[in-house]
Write a protein that holds these residues in place. Structure first.
Motif, mmCIF file in Angstrom:
data_model
loop_
_atom_site.group_PDB
_atom_site.id
_atom_site.type_symbol
_atom_site.label_atom_id
_atom_site.label_comp_id
_atom_site.label_asym_id
_atom_site.label_seq_id
_atom_site.Cartn_x
_atom_site.Cartn_y
_atom_site.Cartn_z
ATOM 1 N N LYS A 29 34.380 32.061 36.833
ATOM 2 C CA LYS A 29 34.338 33.412 37.406
ATOM 3 C C LYS A 29 32.909 33.813 37.751
ATOM 4 O O LYS A 29 32.656 34.384 38.821
ATOM 5 C CB LYS A 29 34.949 34.411 36.410
ATOM 6 C CG LYS A 29 35.004 35.825 36.927
ATOM 7 C CD LYS A 29 35.666 36.750 35.927
ATOM 8 C CE LYS A 29 35.723 38.170 36.466
ATOM 9 N NZ LYS A 29 36.347 39.094 35.516
ATOM 10 N N HIS A 30 31.981 33.482 36.875
ATOM 11 C CA HIS A 30 30.581 33.836 37.112
ATOM 12 C C HIS A 30 30.022 33.135 38.355
ATOM 13 O O HIS A 30 29.370 33.773 39.187
ATOM 14 C CB HIS A 30 29.733 33.495 35.883
ATOM 15 C CG HIS A 30 28.286 33.808 36.063
ATOM 16 N ND1 HIS A 30 27.799 35.092 36.073
ATOM 17 C CD2 HIS A 30 27.222 32.997 36.267
ATOM 18 C CE1 HIS A 30 26.503 35.065 36.270
ATOM 19 N NE2 HIS A 30 26.121 33.803 36.393
ATOM 20 N N ILE A 31 30.278 31.852 38.501
ATOM 21 C CA ILE A 31 29.701 31.138 39.649
ATOM 22 C C ILE A 31 30.333 31.620 40.954
ATOM 23 O O ILE A 31 29.673 31.676 41.994
ATOM 24 C CB ILE A 31 29.791 29.594 39.493
ATOM 25 C CG1 ILE A 31 28.826 28.895 40.459
ATOM 26 C CG2 ILE A 31 31.203 29.075 39.688
ATOM 27 C CD1 ILE A 31 27.371 29.176 40.226
ATOM 28 N N LEU A 32 31.594 32.015 40.916
ATOM 29 C CA LEU A 32 32.229 32.534 42.131
ATOM 30 C C LEU A 32 31.641 33.868 42.566
ATOM 31 O O LEU A 32 31.767 34.249 43.733
ATOM 32 C CB LEU A 32 33.738 32.692 41.935
ATOM 33 C CG LEU A 32 34.549 31.405 41.886
ATOM 34 C CD1 LEU A 32 36.021 31.730 41.706
ATOM 35 C CD2 LEU A 32 34.340 30.547 43.107
ATOM 36 N N THR B 226 45.709 26.994 36.978
ATOM 37 C CA THR B 226 45.706 28.016 38.030
ATOM 38 C C THR B 226 45.894 29.405 37.424
ATOM 39 O O THR B 226 45.173 30.347 37.753
ATOM 40 C CB THR B 226 46.818 27.743 39.066
ATOM 41 O OG1 THR B 226 46.608 26.448 39.636
ATOM 42 C CG2 THR B 226 46.832 28.797 40.159
ATOM 43 N N ARG B 227 46.829 29.517 36.517
ATOM 44 C CA ARG B 227 47.120 30.803 35.874
ATOM 45 C C ARG B 227 45.968 31.234 34.957
ATOM 46 O O ARG B 227 45.481 32.360 35.043
ATOM 47 C CB ARG B 227 48.426 30.712 35.083
ATOM 48 C CG ARG B 227 48.902 32.039 34.519
ATOM 49 C CD ARG B 227 50.212 31.921 33.753
ATOM 50 N NE ARG B 227 50.112 31.028 32.599
ATOM 51 C CZ ARG B 227 50.552 29.758 32.553
ATOM 52 N NH1 ARG B 227 51.176 29.233 33.597
ATOM 53 N NH2 ARG B 227 50.414 29.013 31.480
ATOM 54 N N MET B 228 45.504 30.333 34.088
ATOM 55 C CA MET B 228 44.457 30.684 33.130
ATOM 56 C C MET B 228 43.143 31.057 33.814
ATOM 57 O O MET B 228 42.414 31.921 33.343
ATOM 58 C CB MET B 228 44.216 29.528 32.159
ATOM 59 C CG MET B 228 45.354 29.302 31.195
ATOM 60 S SD MET B 228 44.978 27.997 30.028
ATOM 61 C CE MET B 228 43.879 28.881 28.932
ATOM 62 N N PHE B 229 42.856 30.394 34.928
ATOM 63 C CA PHE B 229 41.600 30.648 35.638
ATOM 64 C C PHE B 229 41.738 31.764 36.676
ATOM 65 O O PHE B 229 40.792 32.052 37.388
ATOM 66 C CB PHE B 229 41.097 29.353 36.291
ATOM 67 C CG PHE B 229 40.373 28.449 35.339
ATOM 68 C CD1 PHE B 229 39.015 28.236 35.467
ATOM 69 C CD2 PHE B 229 41.037 27.830 34.298
ATOM 70 C CE1 PHE B 229 38.333 27.421 34.586
ATOM 71 C CE2 PHE B 229 40.375 27.012 33.404
ATOM 72 C CZ PHE B 229 39.017 26.805 33.545
ATOM 73 N N LYS B 230 42.931 32.358 36.741
ATOM 74 C CA LYS B 230 43.190 33.471 37.677
ATOM 75 C C LYS B 230 42.757 33.119 39.095
ATOM 76 O O LYS B 230 42.128 33.913 39.802
ATOM 77 C CB LYS B 230 42.496 34.749 37.197
ATOM 78 C CG LYS B 230 42.985 35.229 35.847
ATOM 79 C CD LYS B 230 42.268 36.497 35.431
ATOM 80 C CE LYS B 230 42.905 37.113 34.232
ATOM 81 N NZ LYS B 230 42.517 36.775 32.960
ATOM 82 N N VAL B 231 43.107 31.910 39.508
ATOM 83 C CA VAL B 231 42.646 31.394 40.796
ATOM 84 C C VAL B 231 43.215 32.197 41.960
ATOM 85 O O VAL B 231 42.502 32.471 42.927
ATOM 86 C CB VAL B 231 42.982 29.891 40.942
ATOM 87 C CG1 VAL B 231 42.457 29.353 42.257
ATOM 88 C CG2 VAL B 231 42.393 29.099 39.784
ATOM 89 N N HIS B 232 44.470 32.619 41.877
ATOM 90 C CA HIS B 232 45.053 33.412 42.966
ATOM 91 C C HIS B 232 44.219 34.668 43.229
ATOM 92 O O HIS B 232 43.965 35.017 44.378
ATOM 93 C CB HIS B 232 46.499 33.818 42.649
ATOM 94 C CG HIS B 232 47.469 32.687 42.738
ATOM 95 N ND1 HIS B 232 47.895 32.172 43.937
ATOM 96 C CD2 HIS B 232 48.090 31.963 41.775
ATOM 97 C CE1 HIS B 232 48.729 31.186 43.716
ATOM 98 N NE2 HIS B 232 48.871 31.032 42.409
#
Length: 191
Positions: free
Chosen positions: A105-108, A137-143
């Motif tokens: 999340k930080h790097i994004l 996908t779910r854990m990293f909240k990619v959507h």
């Protein structure tokens, strides 16, 4: 996999960041893609830079930056020229998944990575208890985090190479599309 020929040598290289926590398998992924051989690696101190040539695409310069806690603040120093991000997750390390999510999340949030495509490699799928691509996908909240960019989560095993050919093809497709969009925007800004 391995080194593929680049048909147009006049095409500008693209730059890809290869990030993730230490022991996620970043260097193993890099050398498996570059040489199609097994490599024994240790966590990278500093960084590795390798060029991978792909069929029908520009050469890709991959920056594999160490994932130890003391190295993570340096990730942002390499973002300005990035055309893509490959983030490697140890799918078996449930103890550090929250840390990995936080770093992702930080790097994004880096302004230079605002629209670059993201490929997440859910590595170590050969190990018992590995979380699958949907779990990652779910854990990293990619959507939510990647809604304004191209993204994909690829299950893989860096040691065997399983899933890496698909990951390479997806990344190449993303990079071509991203480069075309960026070049089109630059063209219209010149006018």
């Amino acid at each position: 996999m391995g080194q593929l020929s680049c048909r147009n040598r006049n095409v500008k290289q693209v730059h890809v960041l290869l990030l993730g926590l230490d022991w996620a398998g970043k260097s193993t992924v890099l050398y498996k893609l570059k040489h199609a051989q097994d490599f024994t690696t240790l966590p990278t101190i500093g960084f590795n830079v390798e060029m991978i040539e792909v069929e029908d695409g520009p050469p890709i310069t991959v920056w594999d930056i160490g994932g130890q806690e003391k190295m993570r603040p340096t990730w942002s120093l390499h973002c300005e020229e990035a055309d893509g991000l490959v983030y490697v997750v140890d799918s078996t390390d449930q103890r550090r998944l929250k840390d990995s999510c936080k770093e992702f999340k930080h790097i994004l949030s880096n302004k230079h990575l605002k629209n670059v495509p993201v490929l997440i490699l859910a590595n170590k799928q050969d190990a018992p208890g590995a979380l699958n691509a949907e779990d990652i996908t779910r854990m990293f909240k990619v959507h939510k985090l990647c809604s304004s960019r191209s993204w994909y989560v690829q299950p893989c095993c860096a040691l065997t190479g399983k899933g890496l050919a698909e990951a390479s093809a997806k990344l190449t497709s993303f990079l071509k599309s991203h480069r075309k969009t960026r070049d089109t925007l630059a063209f219209f800004k010149q006018k």
